[in-house]
Design a protein around this motif. Structure first.
Motif, short mmCIF file in Angstrom:
data_model
loop_
_atom_site.label_atom_id
_atom_site.label_comp_id
_atom_site.label_asym_id
_atom_site.label_seq_id
_atom_site.Cartn_x
_atom_site.Cartn_y
_atom_site.Cartn_z
N LYS A 176 38.94 30.65 36.17
CA LYS A 176 37.68 31.11 35.97
C LYS A 176 37.97 32.75 35.20
CE LYS A 176 35.09 30.03 40.20
NZ LYS A 176 34.17 30.20 41.17
N LEU A 177 37.25 32.93 34.39
CA LEU A 177 37.34 34.25 33.74
C LEU A 177 36.25 35.25 33.69
CD1 LEU A 177 38.54 36.08 31.36
CD2 LEU A 177 37.75 34.61 29.56
N TRP A 178 36.34 36.33 33.91
CA TRP A 178 35.25 37.29 34.22
C TRP A 178 35.48 38.74 33.82
CZ3 TRP A 178 38.23 35.50 38.22
CH2 TRP A 178 38.84 36.42 39.04
N TYR A 179 34.70 39.53 33.79
CA TYR A 179 34.89 40.98 33.52
C TYR A 179 34.33 41.73 34.75
CZ TYR A 179 33.46 45.72 31.87
OH TYR A 179 33.10 46.88 31.68
N GLU A 180 35.45 42.90 34.77
CA GLU A 180 35.04 44.02 35.92
C GLU A 180 35.03 45.29 35.31
OE1 GLU A 180 38.06 43.67 39.11
OE2 GLU A 180 37.20 41.53 39.80
N GLY A 181 33.96 46.14 35.61
CA GLY A 181 34.07 47.47 35.00
C GLY A 181 34.31 48.38 36.07
N SER A 182 34.38 49.67 35.82
CA SER A 182 34.70 50.71 36.80
C SER A 182 34.09 50.71 38.17
CB SER A 182 34.74 52.07 36.11
OG SER A 182 33.05 52.37 35.78
N GLU A 183 32.81 50.28 38.12
CA GLU A 183 32.02 50.17 39.46
C GLU A 183 32.65 49.14 40.24
OE1 GLU A 183 30.16 46.98 36.67
OE2 GLU A 183 30.87 49.18 36.52
N ILE A 184 33.38 48.30 39.74
CA ILE A 184 34.15 47.25 40.63
C ILE A 184 35.44 47.81 41.15
CG2 ILE A 184 34.92 44.96 40.87
CD1 ILE A 184 32.33 44.07 39.15
N THR A 185 36.13 48.22 39.86
CA THR A 185 37.63 48.55 40.02
C THR A 185 37.98 49.68 40.86
OG1 THR A 185 37.86 49.11 37.77
CG2 THR A 185 38.07 46.97 38.17
N GLY A 186 37.02 50.70 40.55
CA GLY A 186 37.19 51.92 41.05
C GLY A 186 38.17 52.89 39.99
N GLU A 187 38.26 52.46 39.05
CA GLU A 187 39.12 53.16 37.99
C GLU A 187 38.40 53.08 36.71
OE1 GLU A 187 43.24 51.70 37.33
OE2 GLU A 187 42.49 49.68 38.10
N ALA A 188 38.67 54.04 35.67
CA ALA A 188 38.08 54.18 34.40
C ALA A 188 38.65 53.05 33.62
CB ALA A 188 38.27 55.44 33.83
N GLY A 189 37.88 52.53 32.65
CA GLY A 189 38.29 51.44 31.68
C GLY A 189 37.65 50.14 32.19
N ALA A 190 38.12 48.91 31.36
CA ALA A 190 37.50 47.80 31.46
C ALA A 190 38.89 46.56 31.98
CB ALA A 190 36.94 47.14 30.24
N SER A 191 38.18 45.86 32.98
CA SER A 191 39.25 44.74 33.24
C SER A 191 38.84 43.36 32.72
CB SER A 191 39.76 44.89 34.62
OG SER A 191 40.32 46.14 34.90
N PHE A 192 39.63 42.48 32.26
CA PHE A 192 39.27 41.14 31.98
C PHE A 192 40.17 40.25 32.87
CE2 PHE A 192 36.97 42.88 28.49
CZ PHE A 192 35.76 41.90 28.31
N VAL A 193 39.34 39.48 33.72
CA VAL A 193 40.52 38.78 34.88
C VAL A 193 40.41 37.31 34.76
CG1 VAL A 193 41.05 38.68 37.32
CG2 VAL A 193 40.03 40.71 36.32
N PHE A 194 41.40 36.66 34.73
CA PHE A 194 41.26 35.06 34.92
C PHE A 194 42.29 34.67 35.58
CE2 PHE A 194 44.24 35.47 31.47
CZ PHE A 194 45.15 34.52 31.52
N THR A 195 41.85 33.39 36.42
CA THR A 195 42.59 32.68 37.33
C THR A 195 43.25 31.30 36.73
OG1 THR A 195 40.70 31.78 38.56
CG2 THR A 195 41.62 33.83 39.37
N LEU A 196 44.29 30.77 37.31
CA LEU A 196 44.70 29.44 37.14
C LEU A 196 45.42 28.99 38.49
CD1 LEU A 196 46.61 30.44 33.93
CD2 LEU A 196 44.58 29.13 33.96
N PRO A 197 45.03 27.57 38.57
CA PRO A 197 45.72 27.19 39.67
C PRO A 197 47.18 26.95 39.49
CG PRO A 197 43.87 25.44 38.85
CD PRO A 197 44.32 26.70 37.83
N LEU A 198 47.68 27.15 40.69
CA LEU A 198 49.15 27.15 40.72
C LEU A 198 49.74 25.88 41.14
CD1 LEU A 198 49.75 30.48 43.01
CD2 LEU A 198 50.30 30.15 40.49
N HIS A 199 50.78 25.82 40.41
CA HIS A 199 51.67 24.53 40.41
C HIS A 199 53.00 25.05 41.53
CE1 HIS A 199 53.79 20.72 40.04
NE2 HIS A 199 54.98 21.21 39.60
N LEU A 200 52.81 24.92 42.75
CA LEU A 200 53.72 25.65 43.57
C LEU A 200 55.29 25.20 43.87
CD1 LEU A 200 51.22 25.80 46.66
CD2 LEU A 200 51.79 27.73 44.87
N THR A 201 55.79 25.39 42.75
CA THR A 201 57.35 25.24 42.70
C THR A 201 58.02 26.59 42.35
OG1 THR A 201 57.12 22.91 41.89
CG2 THR A 201 59.21 24.21 41.56
N ALA A 202 58.84 27.16 43.41
CA ALA A 202 59.25 28.48 43.26
C ALA A 202 60.31 28.54 42.08
CB ALA A 202 60.07 28.81 44.37
#
Length: 540
Positions: free
Chosen positions: A513-539
């Motif tokens: 998933k890809l989404w946006y988080e503003g300062s009201e969520i992160t608690g710090e000034a600026g903008a954050s774009f966050v995305f996730t990827l499923p892990l292939h669990l091999t260390a």
């Protein structure tokens, strides 16, 4: 009123009259009844012989009414007529689910005298016909008043139970036929063929649609070997498991195989499951098959289009940072040129220093080559493929190129990667594009800002990898953030509005998933774009 108690089935006496012999024959006939009309016809033709009655009627419940479907009597009764359940004895029998015994029709409150006066009927017995609940009744009528011994009542109720059993069997067969028809319609609507393999003898049953999908006509016997011969040799061994007890753990399989048919290559999806006998042993395999060639080809075309769109986007990105790239390339080229000139001057006076200058010039040209290779790798078309990747290595590579534009705008880029992250299965080219797009947007957002910093972080969150790109810019207004990922909407002058939309599609296709988080969520000034990827669990 003259009512007689009704004996329970256990009170019925053993056969002692010819009626019981007739009942045995009738039961045999009822066991073979295929339709409701067969049951009615059998009862109509045999019930008088069994009971010795002067007339019989077969009645069915029709909503809140009794429908006198058929009769066999010494004189006409009520065939074809319908009466409210509450106004006739057959209705009473069905509503109370018990046998009605009437020794005198003119001395029983349940009997509608006006309906019986014109008939020959003076006494009667009505037994219910059940399918869990009463659905009908059989009426036995005599032209004289009489009492009814246990033997005759037991005989009549036995006929009622036999008719009930036959009725239930017919309804079960009708239900089965309807379900088969519904299944056939569903299979046809979904373009599916169905098959079943008996594991005891290897025999195969299949619908015509299944045989057609495999290209097997009516002249070719439908066998397991005939089906497997149509599978491409490279897939045949694996496909063979779909039809046998070697099915994957859990007894289910869903895979796509290549199929050779009509001189061409098709792709079919086979879904199957093991069916077990009461002892837990595999006894057969049931499944469906459908042609997914068009879907597969459409996906290939879509993948090719996405790859071309990505490449065009990369070229656009590089065009936007052309001045920064020119500056980045000019530095090592100029430095290398200066070292060469110095070497020329020193060649005669101090050969050792001249060689050192030439070595330093070579290092600058290697630096130039590395920059060009990074650019070529970024723009390169390459085929879409997914494999396990070291996420820190991927981030470092993207940041090396992104820092060229960042330095040009006075932006500092930091990288924070959690140690010991597992491998991530991804398409490297596509995820690099997502990161580059987010980094470019972050750098552009910092124009005219007093603090110009971008931080890229990667951490493990459960079974997902979370990558965050945070800038110290002004952030986004709620109105802009709401439509941020909609295609063809851009906040940039001359922008096409496909960048973030394309990024989300890429991340979605990877199962993230890809989404946006503003300062009201992160608690710090600026903008954050966050995305996730499923892990292939091999260390790593």
């Amino acid at each position: 009123m003259s009512l007689q108690s009704v004996p329970q089935p256990s009170e019925a006496l053993k056969p002692s009259e010819p009626g019981w012999l007739s009942l045995v024959k009738t039961v045999e006939q009822l066991a073979g009844a295929a339709e409701l009309s067969d049951i009615i016809d059998i009862v109509r033709t045999t019930a008088r012989d069994i009971s010795g009655a002067d007339g019989i009627c077969f009645v069915l419940k029709d909503g809140e009414r009794c429908h006198y479907v058929d009769e066999n009597a010494i004189a006409p009764l009520w065939k074809g007529k319908r009466f409210p359940l509450s106004t006739c004895v057959s209705g009473w029998c069905m509503m109370h689910d018990q046998t009605a015994v009437v020794t005198d029709v003119f001395d029983d409150a349940r009997v509608p005298v006006d309906a019986y006066s014109p008939t020959f009927v003076k006494s009667m017995v009505v037994v219910p016909v059940r399918n869990e609940v009463p659905v009908g009744a059989i009426g036995f009528y005599w032209a004289h008043k009489r009492s009814f011994e246990k033997e005759i009542l037991g005989l009549l109720e036995a006929l009622g139970r036999s008719a009930s059993a036959a009725f239930a069997a017919v309804k079960a067969r009708e239900s089965w036929r309807e379900s088969q028809q519904s299944l056939a319609l569903a299979l046809d609507a979904g373009g599916l063929g169905a098959f079943e393999v008996d594991l005891t003898d290897g025999s195969v049953k299949a619908t015509k649609a299944c045989a057609d999908l495999f290209g097997i006509n009516g002249e070719t016997p439908l066998t397991l070997s005939a089906l497997l011969e149509k599978i491409d040799p490279a897939d045949r061994a694996e496909a063979g498991k779909v039809f046998g007890s070697e099915l994957m753990p859990g007894g289910r399989s869903d895979a796509i195989y290549r199929l050779r048919r009509d001189g061409g290559l098709r792709r079919v999806e086979l879904q199957s499951r093991l069916v077990f006998d009461p002892d837990g042993r595999p006894c057969r395999v049931s499944g469906v098959v459908r042609d997914v060639t068009e879907r597969f080809e459409a996906k290939e075309r879509l993948d090719a289009l996405m790859a071309e769109t990505l490449r065009a986007s990369r070229l656009t990105d590089l065009g936007a940072m052309a001045s920064a790239l020119a500056h980045e390339l000019n530095q090592p080229l100029a430095a290398g040129n200066n070292y060469i000139k110095a070497a020329e001057r020193l060649m005669a006076k101090d050969p050792e220093k001249a060689l050192d200058a030439m070595s330093k010039a070579g290092m600058q040209f290697v630096r130039t080559k590395d920059i060009i290779q990074r650019i070529r790798g970024f723009v390169g078309q390459g085929q879409a493929s997914r494999k396990g990747e070291n996420i820190e290595s991927l981030l470092q590579e993207v940041l090396e190129l992104a820092r060229i534009a960042a330095r040009h705008h006075g932006v500092t880029v930091h990288l924070k990667v959690e140690t010991g992250l597992p491998m991530v299965e991804l398409d490297r080219v596509q995820i690099e594009q997502v990161l580059f797009n987010l980094l470019r947007n972050a750098a552009e957002a910092l124009e005219n800002q007093p603090t110009r910093q971008v931080t890229v972080s990667a951490v493990q969150k459960g079974e997902m990898l979370e990558i965050r790109v945070h800038d110290t810019g002004p952030g986004l207004s709620p109105e802009i953030a709401e439509n941020l990922f909609m295609p063809f909407r851009s906040t940039k002058e001359g922008g096409m509005g496909v960048g973030l939309s394309l990024c989300r599609k890429i991340v979605d296709s990877h199962g993230g998933k890809l989404w946006y988080e503003g300062s009201e969520i992160t608690g710090e000034a600026g903008a954050s774009f966050v995305f996730t990827l499923p892990l292939h669990l091999t260390a790593i």
